[in-house]
Scaffold this motif. Structure first.
Motif, PDB file in Angstrom:
ATOM      1  N   ASP A 111       0.825  -1.209   0.000  1.00 43.24           N
ATOM      2  CA  ASP A 111       0.000   0.000   0.000  1.00 43.24           C
ATOM      3  C   ASP A 111       0.857   1.256   0.000  1.00 43.24           C
ATOM      4  O   ASP A 111       0.524   2.243  -0.667  1.00 43.24           O
ATOM      5  N   THR A 112       1.963   1.230   0.733  1.00 44.58           N
ATOM      6  CA  THR A 112       2.883   2.372   0.737  1.00 44.58           C
ATOM      7  C   THR A 112       3.480   2.577  -0.649  1.00 44.58           C
ATOM      8  O   THR A 112       3.610   3.714  -1.107  1.00 44.58           O
ATOM      9  N   GLY A 127      16.056  11.293  -2.030  1.00 46.19           N
ATOM     10  CA  GLY A 127      15.106  11.862  -1.084  1.00 46.19           C
ATOM     11  C   GLY A 127      13.650  11.671  -1.458  1.00 46.19           C
ATOM     12  O   GLY A 127      12.771  12.230  -0.808  1.00 46.19           O
ATOM     13  N   GLY A 128      13.381  10.876  -2.478  1.00 45.35           N
ATOM     14  CA  GLY A 128      12.004  10.686  -2.934  1.00 45.35           C
ATOM     15  C   GLY A 128      11.074  10.088  -1.899  1.00 45.35           C
ATOM     16  O   GLY A 128       9.890  10.383  -1.885  1.00 45.35           O
ATOM     17  N   ALA A 129      11.604   9.258  -1.026  1.00 42.46           N
ATOM     18  CA  ALA A 129      10.771   8.599  -0.019  1.00 42.46           C
ATOM     19  C   ALA A 129      10.773   9.353   1.309  1.00 42.46           C
ATOM     20  O   ALA A 129      10.149   8.897   2.260  1.00 42.46           O
ATOM     21  N   ALA A 130      11.453  10.480   1.365  1.00 40.90           N
ATOM     22  CA  ALA A 130      11.555  11.230   2.621  1.00 40.90           C
ATOM     23  C   ALA A 130      10.223  11.869   2.978  1.00 40.90           C
ATOM     24  O   ALA A 130       9.407  12.160   2.115  1.00 40.90           O
ATOM     25  N   GLY A 131      10.006  12.071   4.261  1.00 40.92           N
ATOM     26  CA  GLY A 131       8.790  12.728   4.728  1.00 40.92           C
ATOM     27  C   GLY A 131       7.704  11.735   5.044  1.00 40.92           C
ATOM     28  O   GLY A 131       7.849  10.537   4.888  1.00 40.92           O
ATOM     29  N   ASN A 132       6.576  12.265   5.487  1.00 45.13           N
ATOM     30  CA  ASN A 132       5.456  11.431   5.889  1.00 45.13           C
ATOM     31  C   ASN A 132       4.548  11.123   4.714  1.00 45.13           C
ATOM     32  O   ASN A 132       4.363  11.944   3.822  1.00 45.13           O
ATOM     33  N   VAL A 133       3.972   9.942   4.758  1.00 46.08           N
ATOM     34  CA  VAL A 133       2.951   9.528   3.800  1.00 46.08           C
ATOM     35  C   VAL A 133       1.681   9.317   4.587  1.00 46.08           C
ATOM     36  O   VAL A 133       1.703   8.686   5.646  1.00 46.08           O
TER      37      VAL A 133
END
Length: 66
Positions: free
Chosen positions: A20-21, A54-60
């Motif tokens: 899902d992520t 950094g594409g996956a950085a931060g909150n989803v």
């Protein structure tokens, strides 16, 4: 030798996240993915470069925050 195409399941295992992520990252974060028919396919080298950049950085917003 050509790099194999991987499934969403394979990439989820590779990154240690849920499938899902992966789909959320495709839609919201521009994760490099290729639609083949109705399936998403990936190349590990593209994904690794995207993560390093950094594409996956931060909150989803998939409910996994905490």
């Amino acid at each position: 030798m050509t790099e194999p195409w991987l499934s969403a399941d394979d990439i989820a295992v590779h990154l240690g996240v849920t499938k899902d992520t992966i789909y959320t990252w495709i839609a919201e974060k521009g994760m490099p993915a290729h639609k083949i028919g109705r399936l998403w396919k990936f190349q590990a080298s593209e994904i690794d470069d995207w993560v390093r950049g950094g594409g996956a950085a931060g909150n989803v917003s998939d409910g996994a925050e905490g």
